[in-house]
Design a protein around this motif. Structure first.
Motif, PDB file in Angstrom:
ATOM      1  N   PRO A  22      -6.102  -3.425   1.899  1.00 49.69           N
ATOM      2  CA  PRO A  22      -7.507  -3.821   2.071  1.00 49.69           C
ATOM      3  C   PRO A  22      -8.427  -3.422   0.908  1.00 49.69           C
ATOM      4  O   PRO A  22      -9.406  -4.093   0.647  1.00 49.69           O
ATOM      5  N   THR A  23      -8.108  -2.295   0.261  1.00 45.90           N
ATOM      6  CA  THR A  23      -8.962  -1.839  -0.851  1.00 45.90           C
ATOM      7  C   THR A  23      -8.044  -1.471  -2.006  1.00 45.90           C
ATOM      8  O   THR A  23      -6.939  -0.943  -1.797  1.00 45.90           O
ATOM      9  N   ARG A  25      -5.892   1.674  -2.439  1.00 48.82           N
ATOM     10  CA  ARG A  25      -4.681   1.877  -1.620  1.00 48.82           C
ATOM     11  C   ARG A  25      -3.410   1.536  -2.392  1.00 48.82           C
ATOM     12  O   ARG A  25      -2.309   1.645  -1.863  1.00 48.82           O
ATOM     13  N   GLY A  55      -7.621   4.495   9.702  1.00 47.75           N
ATOM     14  CA  GLY A  55      -7.336   5.822   9.171  1.00 47.75           C
ATOM     15  C   GLY A  55      -8.166   6.151   7.952  1.00 47.75           C
ATOM     16  O   GLY A  55      -8.851   5.289   7.390  1.00 47.75           O
ATOM     17  N   PHE A  56      -8.133   7.405   7.573  1.00 48.70           N
ATOM     18  CA  PHE A  56      -8.817   7.862   6.363  1.00 48.70           C
ATOM     19  C   PHE A  56      -8.209   9.195   5.935  1.00 48.70           C
ATOM     20  O   PHE A  56      -7.384   9.773   6.652  1.00 48.70           O
ATOM     21  N   GLY A  74     -12.037   5.478   4.429  1.00 51.75           N
ATOM     22  CA  GLY A  74     -10.753   4.846   4.712  1.00 51.75           C
ATOM     23  C   GLY A  74     -10.948   3.404   5.127  1.00 51.75           C
ATOM     24  O   GLY A  74     -11.799   2.707   4.586  1.00 51.75           O
ATOM     25  N   HIS A 128       0.815  -1.219   0.000  1.00 53.92           N
ATOM     26  CA  HIS A 128       0.000   0.000   0.000  1.00 53.92           C
ATOM     27  C   HIS A 128       0.854   1.277   0.000  1.00 53.92           C
ATOM     28  O   HIS A 128       2.024   1.259   0.374  1.00 53.92           O
ATOM     29  N   SER A 186      -5.069   9.545  11.522  1.00 52.81           N
ATOM     30  CA  SER A 186      -4.760   8.300  12.242  1.00 52.81           C
ATOM     31  C   SER A 186      -5.646   8.215  13.467  1.00 52.81           C
ATOM     32  O   SER A 186      -5.683   9.159  14.271  1.00 52.81           O
ATOM     33  N   THR A 187      -6.341   7.094  13.630  1.00 55.90           N
ATOM     34  CA  THR A 187      -7.218   6.937  14.794  1.00 55.90           C
ATOM     35  C   THR A 187      -6.843   5.665  15.559  1.00 55.90           C
ATOM     36  O   THR A 187      -6.433   4.677  14.960  1.00 55.90           O
ATOM     37  N   ARG A 188      -6.987   5.734  16.879  1.00 57.89           N
ATOM     38  CA  ARG A 188      -6.732   4.559  17.718  1.00 57.89           C
ATOM     39  C   ARG A 188      -7.819   4.492  18.776  1.00 57.89           C
ATOM     40  O   ARG A 188      -8.310   5.527  19.245  1.00 57.89           O
ATOM     41  N   GLU A 201       4.556  10.007  11.605  1.00 54.24           N
ATOM     42  CA  GLU A 201       3.803   8.761  11.805  1.00 54.24           C
ATOM     43  C   GLU A 201       3.772   8.321  13.270  1.00 54.24           C
ATOM     44  O   GLU A 201       2.823   7.691  13.712  1.00 54.24           O
ATOM     45  N   HIS A 238      -8.428  -1.394  11.260  1.00 52.65           N
ATOM     46  CA  HIS A 238      -8.802  -2.408  12.241  1.00 52.65           C
ATOM     47  C   HIS A 238      -9.687  -1.779  13.320  1.00 52.65           C
ATOM     48  O   HIS A 238      -9.844  -0.555  13.364  1.00 52.65           O
TER      49      HIS A 238
HETATM   50  P1  5GP Z   1      -1.971   4.585  10.574  1.00 48.53           P
HETATM   51  O1  5GP Z   1      -2.792   5.435  11.459  1.00 48.53           O
HETATM   52  O2  5GP Z   1      -0.838   3.948  11.326  1.00 48.53           O
HETATM   53  O3  5GP Z   1      -1.545   5.257   9.324  1.00 48.53           O
HETATM   54  O4  5GP Z   1      -2.921   3.392  10.099  1.00 48.53           O
HETATM   55  C1  5GP Z   1      -3.554   2.515  10.996  1.00 48.53           C
HETATM   56  C2  5GP Z   1      -4.310   1.450  10.237  1.00 48.53           C
HETATM   57  O5  5GP Z   1      -5.331   2.067   9.433  1.00 48.53           O
HETATM   58  C3  5GP Z   1      -3.470   0.653   9.265  1.00 48.53           C
HETATM   59  O6  5GP Z   1      -3.932  -0.686   9.304  1.00 48.53           O
HETATM   60  C4  5GP Z   1      -3.737   1.269   7.920  1.00 48.53           C
HETATM   61  O7  5GP Z   1      -3.600   0.340   6.890  1.00 48.53           O
HETATM   62  C5  5GP Z   1      -5.166   1.751   8.066  1.00 48.53           C
HETATM   63  N1  5GP Z   1      -5.356   2.992   7.295  1.00 48.53           N
HETATM   64  C6  5GP Z   1      -4.804   4.193   7.542  1.00 48.53           C
HETATM   65  N2  5GP Z   1      -5.211   5.112   6.645  1.00 48.53           N
HETATM   66  C7  5GP Z   1      -6.044   4.468   5.788  1.00 48.53           C
HETATM   67  C8  5GP Z   1      -6.784   4.868   4.624  1.00 48.53           C
HETATM   68  O8  5GP Z   1      -6.762   6.028   4.180  1.00 48.53           O
HETATM   69  N3  5GP Z   1      -7.522   3.910   4.002  1.00 48.53           N
HETATM   70  C9  5GP Z   1      -7.567   2.621   4.465  1.00 48.53           C
HETATM   71  N4  5GP Z   1      -8.311   1.725   3.789  1.00 48.53           N
HETATM   72  N5  5GP Z   1      -6.896   2.226   5.564  1.00 48.53           N
HETATM   73  C10 5GP Z   1      -6.144   3.120   6.212  1.00 48.53           C
END
Ligand code: 5GP
Ligand code: MN
Length: 345
Positions: free
Chosen positions: A109-110, A113, A323-324, A315, A41, A297-299, A268, A318
């Motif tokens: 996943p999509t 990406r 994220g989006f 987005g 991705h 970024s979301t948690r 990041e 998990h």
């Molecule tokens: P991070 O916040 O570390 O960038 O991403 C956390 C998780 O969310 C990862 O599994 C990542 O693949 C997923 N993710 C983050 N941004 C996007 C997005 O824009 N689209 C999708 N489909 N998944 C995302």
């Protein structure tokens, strides 16, 4: 603390997520191919790049021509991942085969990406999809998708075993990087016995866990500390957000990064500082990229399903990490997200 005590003799309960037919077909396609095109991705993380390079090195050692890439407009391996072996396999998106005979995607996943290389995947004759996202949409011709796997690299290890390819220290370094990043240094709830067992197999090849940890988490340029100071200075805690679950959030602008001469990728790790806040269930960091879009970024600590909310906003991810991309202001984005998030049932 919560725990899920089980007698140590209990076998895995769930039915296997990947069909035996698909495992066999993936192994046959890879074994029979002379040329394989690999893809992970955009803005690759340790699991995406590590999984891709790990399998790539094994395929090359088996005598196949291998190219690997990711579809970013500004094609560059993130600084934190430059220690990974196997980068000689990487080609710029412009040099990627337009209609690959056999393509393999990692941690995707999509299909969007894949960024610039999305059309190439659409034209691939066969596309093996190796992924562990619950939000995987089922694209490709051979799905090796298991949301119960803690990392995509766990699925790559299984694929290598089925192919009968040896995992040497370089390949192990790549797969371990996927495992250790996606489990948050073996801290997340996804850290099962199977994770530690895989780590033990990889460590036995002689890899340096201390050096990998330092590369991934324990180094940064001095100006990162200055940026962190600015970003932490504007952090917001809203305990009433998301139906009372609470949210802590902050943002990093392009101007912040320019002031400290830092590239996007250096941001990041900020979410890992923010998410340690005790009071709320949810943590969010909005990062403005070089094009002016906001990468969010979301948690969650488990109270909310951030994956579902992020999927609804275009987005994915998990339950506890997702994220989006947003084109609204940080405040508007937080309001939309907060409205979608509430206690999960
Ligand atoms: P991070 O916040 O570390 O960038 O991403 C956390 C998780 O969310 C990862 O599994 C990542 O693949 C997923 N993710 C983050 N941004 C996007 C997005 O824009 N689209 C999708 N489909 N998944 C995302
Ligand atoms: Mn992953």
């Amino acid at each position: 603390m919560t725990s899920d005590p089980r007698p140590h003799t209990q076998p895995p309960a769930a039915a296997p997520a990947v069909r035996e037919d698909d495992w066999r077909r993936a192994a046959d396609l890879l074994r029979d191919a002379d040329e394989v095109a690999l893809i992970c991705h955009v803005t690759p993380d340790g699991d995406a790049l590590g999984s891709m390079l790990g399998l790539g090195m094994a395929l090359r050692r088996a005598g196949k021509r291998v190219v690997a890439s990711f579809g970013d407009r500004h094609f560059a391996v993130p600084r934190l991942l430059r220690f990974l072996p196997g980068q000689e396999l990487l080609v710029e998106p412009a040099a990627y085969p337009a209609e690959p005979g056999l393509m393999v995607s990692f941690d995707v996943p999509t299909i969007d990406r894949l960024g610039l290389l999305t059309p190439n995947a659409g034209k691939a004759k066969e596309l093996i999809v190796v992924d562990h996202h619950p939000s995987n949409t089922g694209f490709g011709t051979v799905p090796i998708v298991d949301p119960s796997a803690a990392s995509t690299s766990m699925l790559v290890e299984q694929l290598l075993a089925r192919l009968g390819y040896e995992v040497d220290r370089d390949i192990a370094t790549c797969l371990y990087t996927g495992l250790v990043t996606d489990t948050g240094s073996f801290k997340h709830s996804s850290t099962t016995a199977a994770v530690h067992e895989m780590a033990a197999r990889l460590v036995a090849t002689g890899l340096r866990t201390d050096e990998i940890a330092r590369e991934l988490w324990d180094r940064s340029p001095f100006c990162y500390l200055k940026l962190l100071g600015a970003v932490l200075g504007r952090v917001t805690l809203d305990e009433r957000a998301a139906g009372g679950l609470g949210m802590v959030w902050t943002y990093v602008t392009r101007a912040d990064r320019a002031a400290y001469c830092l590239p996007y990728e250096e941001c990041e790790g900020i979410i890992d500082v923010i998410r340690r806040t005790d009071e709320p269930d949810i943590a969010v960091v909005l990062k403005e990229d070089d094009e002016g879009s906001w990468q969010v970024s979301t948690r969650s600590k488990g109270g909310a399903d951030v994956g579902r909310a992020c999927t609804a906003l275009g987005g994915g991810g998990h339950v506890r990490a997702a994220g989006f991309t947003s084109h609204d202001s940080p405040e508007e984005t937080i309001a939309k997200l907060s409205a979608l998030l509430g206690p999960s049932t």
